[in-house]
Design a protein around this motif. Structure first.
Motif, PDB file in Angstrom:
ATOM      1  N   LYS A  23     -13.096  -6.916   6.832  1.00 53.21           N
ATOM      2  CA  LYS A  23     -12.872  -7.634   5.878  1.00 53.21           C
ATOM      3  C   LYS A  23     -15.012  -7.816   5.764  1.00 53.21           C
ATOM      4  CE  LYS A  23      -9.230  -9.414   3.729  1.00 53.21           C
ATOM      5  NZ  LYS A  23      -8.470 -10.956   3.138  1.00 53.21           N
ATOM      6  N   LYS A  24     -15.476  -7.755   6.408  1.00 49.24           N
ATOM      7  CA  LYS A  24     -16.902  -8.219   6.968  1.00 49.24           C
ATOM      8  C   LYS A  24     -17.183  -6.934   6.754  1.00 49.24           C
ATOM      9  CE  LYS A  24     -19.195 -10.399  10.272  1.00 49.24           C
ATOM     10  NZ  LYS A  24     -19.769 -11.786   9.538  1.00 49.24           N
ATOM     11  N   LEU A  25     -16.633  -5.725   7.438  1.00 51.88           N
ATOM     12  CA  LEU A  25     -17.077  -4.169   7.313  1.00 51.88           C
ATOM     13  C   LEU A  25     -17.345  -3.995   5.860  1.00 51.88           C
ATOM     14  CD1 LEU A  25     -18.190  -1.668   9.078  1.00 51.88           C
ATOM     15  CD2 LEU A  25     -15.761  -1.652   9.358  1.00 51.88           C
ATOM     16  N   VAL A  26     -16.501  -3.999   5.312  1.00 55.26           N
ATOM     17  CA  VAL A  26     -16.488  -3.962   4.160  1.00 55.26           C
ATOM     18  C   VAL A  26     -17.596  -4.490   3.261  1.00 55.26           C
ATOM     19  CG1 VAL A  26     -14.940  -3.778   1.452  1.00 55.26           C
ATOM     20  CG2 VAL A  26     -13.659  -2.734   3.660  1.00 55.26           C
ATOM     21  N   GLU A  27     -17.396  -5.508   2.808  1.00 53.87           N
ATOM     22  CA  GLU A  27     -18.601  -6.412   2.727  1.00 53.87           C
ATOM     23  C   GLU A  27     -19.716  -5.980   2.921  1.00 53.87           C
ATOM     24  OE1 GLU A  27     -20.136 -10.692   2.745  1.00 53.87           O
ATOM     25  OE2 GLU A  27     -18.010 -10.924   3.236  1.00 53.87           O
ATOM     26  N   ALA A  28     -20.238  -5.758   4.889  1.00 53.02           N
ATOM     27  CA  ALA A  28     -21.706  -4.814   4.634  1.00 53.02           C
ATOM     28  C   ALA A  28     -21.975  -3.504   4.133  1.00 53.02           C
ATOM     29  CB  ALA A  28     -21.739  -4.720   6.088  1.00 53.02           C
ATOM     30  N   LEU A  29     -20.677  -2.554   4.424  1.00 55.75           N
ATOM     31  CA  LEU A  29     -20.831  -1.726   3.752  1.00 55.75           C
ATOM     32  C   LEU A  29     -21.865  -1.143   2.147  1.00 55.75           C
ATOM     33  CD1 LEU A  29     -18.158   0.689   5.462  1.00 55.75           C
ATOM     34  CD2 LEU A  29     -19.987   0.791   6.437  1.00 55.75           C
ATOM     35  N   ASN A  30     -20.727  -2.249   1.588  1.00 58.92           N
ATOM     36  CA  ASN A  30     -20.731  -1.951  -0.048  1.00 58.92           C
ATOM     37  C   ASN A  30     -22.486  -2.467  -0.719  1.00 58.92           C
ATOM     38  OD1 ASN A  30     -18.742  -1.493  -0.021  1.00 58.92           O
ATOM     39  ND2 ASN A  30     -17.604  -3.387  -1.212  1.00 58.92           N
ATOM     40  N   LYS A  31     -22.575  -3.562   0.843  1.00 65.92           N
ATOM     41  CA  LYS A  31     -24.436  -4.176   1.010  1.00 65.92           C
ATOM     42  C   LYS A  31     -25.193  -2.711   0.433  1.00 65.92           C
ATOM     43  CE  LYS A  31     -24.858  -8.781   0.972  1.00 65.92           C
ATOM     44  NZ  LYS A  31     -24.109  -9.987   2.661  1.00 65.92           N
ATOM     45  N   LYS A  32     -24.965  -1.905   1.333  1.00 64.43           N
ATOM     46  CA  LYS A  32     -25.673  -1.086   1.993  1.00 64.43           C
ATOM     47  C   LYS A  32     -25.750   0.445   1.030  1.00 64.43           C
ATOM     48  CE  LYS A  32     -25.712  -1.208   7.194  1.00 64.43           C
ATOM     49  NZ  LYS A  32     -26.922  -0.892   7.465  1.00 64.43           N
ATOM     50  N   ASN A  33     -24.891   0.386   0.178  1.00 65.21           N
ATOM     51  CA  ASN A  33     -24.221   1.010  -1.160  1.00 65.21           C
ATOM     52  C   ASN A  33     -23.382   2.717  -0.923  1.00 65.21           C
ATOM     53  OD1 ASN A  33     -25.373  -0.170  -3.159  1.00 65.21           O
ATOM     54  ND2 ASN A  33     -27.784   0.330  -3.313  1.00 65.21           N
ATOM     55  N   ILE A  34     -22.645   2.019   0.277  1.00 63.81           N
ATOM     56  CA  ILE A  34     -21.798   3.068   0.914  1.00 63.81           C
ATOM     57  C   ILE A  34     -20.228   2.467   0.557  1.00 63.81           C
ATOM     58  CG2 ILE A  34     -20.439   4.338   2.892  1.00 63.81           C
ATOM     59  CD1 ILE A  34     -22.896   3.193   4.632  1.00 63.81           C
ATOM     60  N   PRO A  35     -19.336   3.123  -1.113  1.00 65.32           N
ATOM     61  CA  PRO A  35     -18.406   2.836  -1.165  1.00 65.32           C
ATOM     62  C   PRO A  35     -17.615   2.594  -0.488  1.00 65.32           C
ATOM     63  CG  PRO A  35     -18.985   4.934  -3.036  1.00 65.32           C
ATOM     64  CD  PRO A  35     -20.563   4.807  -1.202  1.00 65.32           C
ATOM     65  N   ALA A  36     -17.324   1.592  -0.497  1.00 71.21           N
ATOM     66  CA  ALA A  36     -15.998   1.166   0.749  1.00 71.21           C
ATOM     67  C   ALA A  36     -14.940   0.509   0.485  1.00 71.21           C
ATOM     68  CB  ALA A  36     -16.304   0.270   1.969  1.00 71.21           C
ATOM     69  N   GLU A  37     -13.243   0.644   0.634  1.00 67.18           N
ATOM     70  CA  GLU A  37     -12.365  -0.511   0.553  1.00 67.18           C
ATOM     71  C   GLU A  37     -11.560  -1.189   0.841  1.00 67.18           C
ATOM     72  OE1 GLU A  37     -10.167   1.036  -3.197  1.00 67.18           O
ATOM     73  OE2 GLU A  37     -12.083   1.115  -4.400  1.00 67.18           O
ATOM     74  N   TYR A  38     -10.786  -2.067   1.181  1.00 65.83           N
ATOM     75  CA  TYR A  38     -10.062  -2.729   2.109  1.00 65.83           C
ATOM     76  C   TYR A  38      -8.501  -2.419   1.586  1.00 65.83           C
ATOM     77  CZ  TYR A  38      -7.491  -6.475   4.658  1.00 65.83           C
ATOM     78  OH  TYR A  38      -6.331  -6.942   5.653  1.00 65.83           O
ATOM     79  N   MET A  39      -8.274  -2.067   2.869  1.00 63.56           N
ATOM     80  CA  MET A  39      -6.647  -1.787   2.718  1.00 63.56           C
ATOM     81  C   MET A  39      -5.674  -2.758   3.707  1.00 63.56           C
ATOM     82  SD  MET A  39      -6.169   2.092   1.519  1.00 63.56           S
ATOM     83  CE  MET A  39      -4.041   2.366   0.596  1.00 63.56           C
ATOM     84  N   ASN A  40      -4.585  -2.785   3.227  1.00 67.40           N
ATOM     85  CA  ASN A  40      -3.843  -3.210   4.931  1.00 67.40           C
ATOM     86  C   ASN A  40      -2.161  -3.016   5.213  1.00 67.40           C
ATOM     87  OD1 ASN A  40      -3.530  -5.448   2.711  1.00 67.40           O
ATOM     88  ND2 ASN A  40      -2.729  -6.537   4.510  1.00 67.40           N
ATOM     89  N   PHE A  41      -1.769  -2.867   6.438  1.00 72.72           N
ATOM     90  CA  PHE A  41      -0.087  -2.772   6.129  1.00 72.72           C
ATOM     91  C   PHE A  41       0.377  -3.236   6.660  1.00 72.72           C
ATOM     92  CE2 PHE A  41      -1.834   1.856   4.575  1.00 72.72           C
ATOM     93  CZ  PHE A  41      -0.971   2.133   4.218  1.00 72.72           C
ATOM     94  N   PRO A  42       1.308  -3.972   6.781  1.00 73.08           N
ATOM     95  CA  PRO A  42       1.884  -3.895   5.371  1.00 73.08           C
ATOM     96  C   PRO A  42       1.211  -3.894   3.788  1.00 73.08           C
ATOM     97  CG  PRO A  42       3.446  -5.799   6.456  1.00 73.08           C
ATOM     98  CD  PRO A  42       1.974  -5.200   7.355  1.00 73.08           C
ATOM     99  N   ASP A  43       1.622  -3.440   3.655  1.00 73.43           N
ATOM    100  CA  ASP A  43       1.149  -3.399   2.185  1.00 73.43           C
ATOM    101  C   ASP A  43       2.863  -4.545   1.248  1.00 73.43           C
ATOM    102  OD1 ASP A  43       1.483  -3.860  -0.941  1.00 73.43           O
ATOM    103  OD2 ASP A  43      -0.305  -2.382  -0.999  1.00 73.43           O
ATOM    104  N   ARG A  44       2.330  -5.072   1.423  1.00 74.55           N
ATOM    105  CA  ARG A  44       3.554  -6.191   0.713  1.00 74.55           C
ATOM    106  C   ARG A  44       4.229  -6.194  -0.527  1.00 74.55           C
ATOM    107  NH1 ARG A  44       4.618 -10.614   5.335  1.00 74.55           N
ATOM    108  NH2 ARG A  44       3.031 -10.065   7.076  1.00 74.55           N
ATOM    109  N   THR A  45       3.363  -5.522  -1.071  1.00 73.61           N
ATOM    110  CA  THR A  45       2.725  -5.923  -3.094  1.00 73.61           C
ATOM    111  C   THR A  45       4.154  -4.883  -3.340  1.00 73.61           C
ATOM    112  OG1 THR A  45       1.134  -4.284  -2.872  1.00 73.61           O
ATOM    113  CG2 THR A  45       0.803  -6.785  -2.959  1.00 73.61           C
ATOM    114  N   THR A  46       4.120  -3.643  -2.670  1.00 74.69           N
ATOM    115  CA  THR A  46       4.857  -2.824  -3.040  1.00 74.69           C
ATOM    116  C   THR A  46       6.765  -2.623  -3.177  1.00 74.69           C
ATOM    117  OG1 THR A  46       5.312  -1.137  -1.548  1.00 74.69           O
ATOM    118  CG2 THR A  46       2.900  -1.158  -2.264  1.00 74.69           C
ATOM    119  N   ALA A  47       7.583  -1.878  -3.686  1.00 71.19           N
ATOM    120  CA  ALA A  47       8.839  -1.913  -3.885  1.00 71.19           C
ATOM    121  C   ALA A  47       9.240  -1.981  -2.211  1.00 71.19           C
ATOM    122  CB  ALA A  47       9.509  -0.826  -4.754  1.00 71.19           C
ATOM    123  N   VAL A  48       8.320  -1.248  -0.928  1.00 67.29           N
ATOM    124  CA  VAL A  48       9.360  -1.161   0.147  1.00 67.29           C
ATOM    125  C   VAL A  48       8.562  -2.290   0.921  1.00 67.29           C
ATOM    126  CG1 VAL A  48       9.256  -0.277   2.368  1.00 67.29           C
ATOM    127  CG2 VAL A  48       9.998   1.494  -0.126  1.00 67.29           C
ATOM    128  N   GLY A  49       7.514  -2.759   0.036  1.00 67.27           N
ATOM    129  CA  GLY A  49       6.598  -3.673   0.756  1.00 67.27           C
ATOM    130  C   GLY A  49       7.513  -5.198   0.938  1.00 67.27           C
TER     131      GLY A  49
END
Ligand code: TMP
Length: 209
Positions: A23-49
């Motif tokens: 999360k700190k990395l994503v925040e730092a990249l976005n501050k530098k205008n580098i588009p970045a997103e966090y994802m995690n596995f397992p993603d518990r929100t999907t049907a399989v998750g």
């Protein structure tokens, strides 16, 4: 032409600070205008998750091979999303991936590491795996495990040795996670910049046997 995003995976045993650092990395990249997103596995929100979540919370029992396939299916569910985001120029910072899948499943009795890895073949390969290494002593100082399945000291020791078998020196970056959050973050940011400068002009690779 849009330069593709960089695909970074964070791995390591529990309590190494993976989620905080992602999360700190994503925040730092976005501050530098580098588009970045966090994802995690397992993603518990999907049907399989949702089934995986029930399994981890010990609400249901499932055979080990079936569980492995569910964790893998959870990544395959999101494979189109990963490719789409990377192609659109968004860098992905992913909290656990196929390496967790194999290291955890193969830590169980009668589970073959190669069989586990075969299910991952063809998924997008990360440009770098940042492995947060926490020593046993630092791990003990960070408090006890939670209540979920796998949160047991002996099991985690097996996971740790499985990670060593999966290490690909071309993309694997060992990081000493015993240090304070900011020192670890600064090293990660430097490593990201090195990887990013190379990755954006290369095609996305796929996981192979
Ligand atoms: P989490 O604590 O990061 O949400 O992960 C949940 C647990 O699931 C953790 O003990 C690691 C384990 N795991 C697997 O067994 N296989 C997998 O493929 C993944 C991504 C996680």
């Amino acid at each position: 032409m849009v330069r593709r995003g960089t695909f970074i995976v964070f791995e390591g045993c529990d309590r190494g600070g993976k989620t905080t650092q992602c999360k700190k990395l994503v925040e730092a990249l976005n501050k530098k205008n580098i588009p970045a997103e966090y994802m995690n596995f397992p993603d518990r929100t999907t049907a399989v998750g949702k089934i995986i979540n029930d399994y981890l919370k010990k609400n249901i029992e499932l055979p080990d091979h079936a569980v492995h396939l569910l964790f893998s299916a959870n990544r395959w569910e999101l494979e189109p999303v990963i490719r789409k985001k990377l192609h659109s120029g968004v860098s992905l910072v992913v909290d656990r991936y196929s390496y967790s899948g194999v290291a955890f499943s193969a830590a169980k009795e009668n589970m073959d590491l190669q069989w586990c890895w075969n299910q991952e073949e063809g998924l997008p390969a990360p440009d770098a795996v940042f492995i947060l290494n926490l020593s046993e002593s630092a791990s003990l100082q960070r408090g006890g495990f939670g209540e979920e399945r796998y949160e047991l000291t002996d099991f985690q020791a097996k996971v740790r040795s499985n990670y060593k078998l999966l290490k690909d020196p071309k993309i694997w970056k060992d990081i000493d996670a015993d240090r304070d959050v900011e020192s670890v973050h600064n090293e990660i940011l430097k490593l990201f910049e090195e990887v990013h400068s190379q990755a954006v002009s290369q095609p996305i690779k796929t996981l192979k046997n």
